[in-house]
Design a protein around this motif. Structure first.
Motif, PDB file in Angstrom:
ATOM      1  N   PHE A 271       0.812  -1.195   0.000  1.00  0.00           N
ATOM      2  CA  PHE A 271       0.000   0.000   0.000  1.00  0.00           C
ATOM      3  C   PHE A 271       0.858   1.264   0.000  1.00  0.00           C
ATOM      4  O   PHE A 271       0.912   1.998   0.970  1.00  0.00           O
ATOM      5  N   GLY A 272       1.585   1.527  -1.077  1.00  0.00           N
ATOM      6  CA  GLY A 272       2.548   2.615  -1.018  1.00  0.00           C
ATOM      7  C   GLY A 272       2.192   3.837  -1.811  1.00  0.00           C
ATOM      8  O   GLY A 272       1.400   3.820  -2.734  1.00  0.00           O
ATOM      9  N   LEU A 273       2.802   4.940  -1.406  1.00  0.00           N
ATOM     10  CA  LEU A 273       2.748   6.166  -2.175  1.00  0.00           C
ATOM     11  C   LEU A 273       3.646   6.007  -3.386  1.00  0.00           C
ATOM     12  O   LEU A 273       4.593   5.219  -3.375  1.00  0.00           O
ATOM     13  N   ALA A 274       3.376   6.774  -4.425  1.00  0.00           N
ATOM     14  CA  ALA A 274       4.190   6.680  -5.625  1.00  0.00           C
ATOM     15  C   ALA A 274       5.533   7.352  -5.365  1.00  0.00           C
ATOM     16  O   ALA A 274       5.635   8.558  -5.240  1.00  0.00           O
ATOM     17  N   VAL A 275       6.587   6.550  -5.261  1.00  0.00           N
ATOM     18  CA  VAL A 275       7.938   7.035  -5.015  1.00  0.00           C
ATOM     19  C   VAL A 275       8.809   6.529  -6.149  1.00  0.00           C
ATOM     20  O   VAL A 275       8.659   5.387  -6.580  1.00  0.00           O
TER      21      VAL A 275
ATOM     22  N   TYR B 231      11.222   6.903   3.105  1.00  0.00           N
ATOM     23  CA  TYR B 231      10.210   7.970   3.046  1.00  0.00           C
ATOM     24  C   TYR B 231       8.945   7.650   3.853  1.00  0.00           C
ATOM     25  O   TYR B 231       7.939   8.327   3.696  1.00  0.00           O
ATOM     26  N   ASP B 232       9.000   6.606   4.674  1.00  0.00           N
ATOM     27  CA  ASP B 232       7.832   6.223   5.480  1.00  0.00           C
ATOM     28  C   ASP B 232       6.605   6.018   4.601  1.00  0.00           C
ATOM     29  O   ASP B 232       5.488   6.432   4.938  1.00  0.00           O
ATOM     30  N   VAL B 233       6.799   5.381   3.484  1.00  0.00           N
ATOM     31  CA  VAL B 233       5.710   5.172   2.516  1.00  0.00           C
ATOM     32  C   VAL B 233       4.536   4.436   3.146  1.00  0.00           C
ATOM     33  O   VAL B 233       3.397   4.911   3.140  1.00  0.00           O
ATOM     34  N   MET B 234       4.820   3.272   3.711  1.00  0.00           N
ATOM     35  CA  MET B 234       3.730   2.467   4.249  1.00  0.00           C
ATOM     36  C   MET B 234       3.136   3.067   5.514  1.00  0.00           C
ATOM     37  O   MET B 234       1.926   3.001   5.735  1.00  0.00           O
ATOM     38  N   GLY B 235       3.986   3.639   6.342  1.00  0.00           N
ATOM     39  CA  GLY B 235       3.478   4.239   7.573  1.00  0.00           C
ATOM     40  C   GLY B 235       2.519   5.375   7.283  1.00  0.00           C
ATOM     41  O   GLY B 235       1.485   5.518   7.946  1.00  0.00           O
ATOM     42  N   THR B 236       2.846   6.181   6.291  1.00  0.00           N
ATOM     43  CA  THR B 236       1.998   7.318   5.939  1.00  0.00           C
ATOM     44  C   THR B 236       0.603   6.867   5.549  1.00  0.00           C
ATOM     45  O   THR B 236      -0.406   7.454   5.964  1.00  0.00           O
ATOM     46  N   VAL B 237       0.527   5.811   4.765  1.00  0.00           N
ATOM     47  CA  VAL B 237      -0.771   5.306   4.320  1.00  0.00           C
ATOM     48  C   VAL B 237      -1.492   4.584   5.454  1.00  0.00           C
ATOM     49  O   VAL B 237      -2.690   4.810   5.694  1.00  0.00           O
ATOM     50  N   ALA B 238      -0.775   3.725   6.163  1.00  0.00           N
ATOM     51  CA  ALA B 238      -1.423   2.913   7.202  1.00  0.00           C
ATOM     52  C   ALA B 238      -2.004   3.766   8.320  1.00  0.00           C
ATOM     53  O   ALA B 238      -3.041   3.419   8.895  1.00  0.00           O
ATOM     54  N   ARG B 239      -1.357   4.883   8.629  1.00  0.00           N
ATOM     55  CA  ARG B 239      -1.869   5.748   9.695  1.00  0.00           C
ATOM     56  C   ARG B 239      -3.202   6.390   9.335  1.00  0.00           C
ATOM     57  O   ARG B 239      -3.899   6.914  10.213  1.00  0.00           O
ATOM     58  N   ARG B 240      -3.560   6.352   8.071  1.00  0.00           N
ATOM     59  CA  ARG B 240      -4.834   6.909   7.634  1.00  0.00           C
ATOM     60  C   ARG B 240      -5.925   5.845   7.538  1.00  0.00           C
ATOM     61  O   ARG B 240      -7.055   6.143   7.157  1.00  0.00           O
TER      62      ARG B 240
ATOM     63  N   ALA C 245      -8.077  -1.002  -5.379  1.00  0.00           N
ATOM     64  CA  ALA C 245      -8.086  -0.495  -6.752  1.00  0.00           C
ATOM     65  C   ALA C 245      -8.061   1.026  -6.834  1.00  0.00           C
ATOM     66  O   ALA C 245      -7.430   1.599  -7.732  1.00  0.00           O
ATOM     67  N   GLN C 246      -8.747   1.699  -5.884  1.00  0.00           N
ATOM     68  CA  GLN C 246      -8.918   3.147  -6.006  1.00  0.00           C
ATOM     69  C   GLN C 246      -8.402   3.938  -4.817  1.00  0.00           C
ATOM     70  O   GLN C 246      -8.212   5.154  -4.932  1.00  0.00           O
ATOM     71  N   GLY C 247      -8.238   3.303  -3.674  1.00  0.00           N
ATOM     72  CA  GLY C 247      -7.857   4.036  -2.485  1.00  0.00           C
ATOM     73  C   GLY C 247      -9.014   4.884  -1.983  1.00  0.00           C
ATOM     74  O   GLY C 247     -10.173   4.637  -2.297  1.00  0.00           O
ATOM     75  N   SER C 248      -8.690   5.899  -1.212  1.00  0.00           N
ATOM     76  CA  SER C 248      -9.690   6.833  -0.701  1.00  0.00           C
ATOM     77  C   SER C 248      -9.091   8.229  -0.772  1.00  0.00           C
ATOM     78  O   SER C 248      -8.317   8.637   0.104  1.00  0.00           O
ATOM     79  N   ALA C 249      -9.450   8.950  -1.837  1.00  0.00           N
ATOM     80  CA  ALA C 249      -8.862  10.265  -2.068  1.00  0.00           C
ATOM     81  C   ALA C 249      -9.155  11.240  -0.936  1.00  0.00           C
ATOM     82  O   ALA C 249      -8.291  12.022  -0.532  1.00  0.00           O
ATOM     83  N   GLU C 250     -10.375  11.170  -0.398  1.00  0.00           N
ATOM     84  CA  GLU C 250     -10.747  12.129   0.642  1.00  0.00           C
ATOM     85  C   GLU C 250      -9.957  11.927   1.933  1.00  0.00           C
ATOM     86  O   GLU C 250      -9.804  12.851   2.722  1.00  0.00           O
ATOM     87  N   ARG C 251      -9.450  10.711   2.121  1.00  0.00           N
ATOM     88  CA  ARG C 251      -8.656  10.447   3.325  1.00  0.00           C
ATOM     89  C   ARG C 251      -7.170  10.274   3.024  1.00  0.00           C
ATOM     90  O   ARG C 251      -6.382   9.954   3.906  1.00  0.00           O
ATOM     91  N   GLY C 252      -6.797  10.468   1.790  1.00  0.00           N
ATOM     92  CA  GLY C 252      -5.389  10.389   1.423  1.00  0.00           C
ATOM     93  C   GLY C 252      -4.815   8.984   1.415  1.00  0.00           C
ATOM     94  O   GLY C 252      -3.609   8.800   1.584  1.00  0.00           O
ATOM     95  N   ILE C 253      -5.671   7.987   1.206  1.00  0.00           N
ATOM     96  CA  ILE C 253      -5.212   6.599   1.142  1.00  0.00           C
ATOM     97  C   ILE C 253      -4.948   6.233  -0.310  1.00  0.00           C
ATOM     98  O   ILE C 253      -5.873   6.228  -1.123  1.00  0.00           O
ATOM     99  N   GLN C 254      -3.710   5.977  -0.627  1.00  0.00           N
ATOM    100  CA  GLN C 254      -3.348   5.612  -1.991  1.00  0.00           C
ATOM    101  C   GLN C 254      -3.894   4.232  -2.340  1.00  0.00           C
ATOM    102  O   GLN C 254      -4.010   3.354  -1.483  1.00  0.00           O
TER     103      GLN C 254
END
Length: 216
Positions: free
Chosen positions: A2-6, A189-198, A135-144
């Motif tokens: 579940f990562g941010l695009a890096v 870059y704390d990719v997974m942590g950033t997403v998981a915390r949301r 497939a889509q994440g949650s844009a309103e909550r910042g989940i990639q």
């Protein structure tokens, strides 16, 4: 997961594979079945299975077929404490760098079928929500969207973003919680942590159930 695009190039630079002369899949096999310096009690197969297929009941991940550099990095992180784990850290710390790379090489060469976990009817709503998050994440909550990095079929995109196909729901659930709680933090870059915390508990459970049921 579940990562941010890096930029993958920046991440791959940290996964350089060193190749001591003693590294071999045969050596890795001996460690997997015999435990290496840790003895029989540290044998990898006792938790991850004889074919590296993992164990859903114990939340032990599938290792068969994962990228050797990714696996070696995880073992290095267990050894250094970057990825603390009460079971894996002591085992990895007893292994040399060559041992860890040999073990990674052995598992990378295995081919194991994805173990699809059927979801009960009671989980149907969660699985549907997990499919949406994947497939889509949650844009309103910042989940990639998970698919951004792990691919639409959960087969992974490169050595940085591992495949999730065939991983038990119990393992995926546990790792997301560790990322969220800051216990696991071996990610650039704390990719997974950033997403998981949301993610809420329900989000995590839903995503884990969906991933576990993806067919190869």
């Amino acid at each position: 997961m579940f990562g941010l695009a890096v930029p993958a190039g920046a991440l791959l630079a940290t996964l350089a594979w060193s190749s001591p002369a003693e590294v071999s899949a045969a050596r890795g096999h001996m460690i997997v079945v015999g435990g290496g310096p840790g003895g029989a009690g540290a044998a990898c197969f006792s938790c991850h299975g004889l074919q590296g297929q993992g164990d859903a009941g114990g939340a032990f991940p599938r290792l068969a077929g994962l990228d050797r550099i990714y696996l070696a990095r995880q073992l290095d992180d267990y050894a250094s404490g970057a990825r603390p784990n009460p079971a894996m850290s002591p085992i990895a710390q007893q292994l040399t760098a060559g041992d860890r790379q040999s073990t990674a090489l052995y598992y990378a060469e295995l081919s194991a079928p994805a173990a699809v976990e059927p979801s009960s009817a009671a989980d149907g709503r969660l699985v549907q929500w997990g499919a949406m998050l994947y497939a889509q994440g949650s844009a309103e909550r910042g989940i990639q969207a998970c698919a951004n990095c792990h691919g639409p079929a959960a087969s992974g995109l490169n050595r940085v973003y591992p495949p999730l196909l065939g991983q038990p729901a119990s393992y995926v659930d546990a790792q997301l919680r560790l990322w969220r709680d800051g216990v696991r933090h071996n990610d650039i870059y704390d990719v997974m942590g950033t997403v998981a915390r949301r993610m809420t508990d329900e989000d995590i459970r839903a995503a884990a159930l969906y991933v576990a049921g993806i067919s190869p």
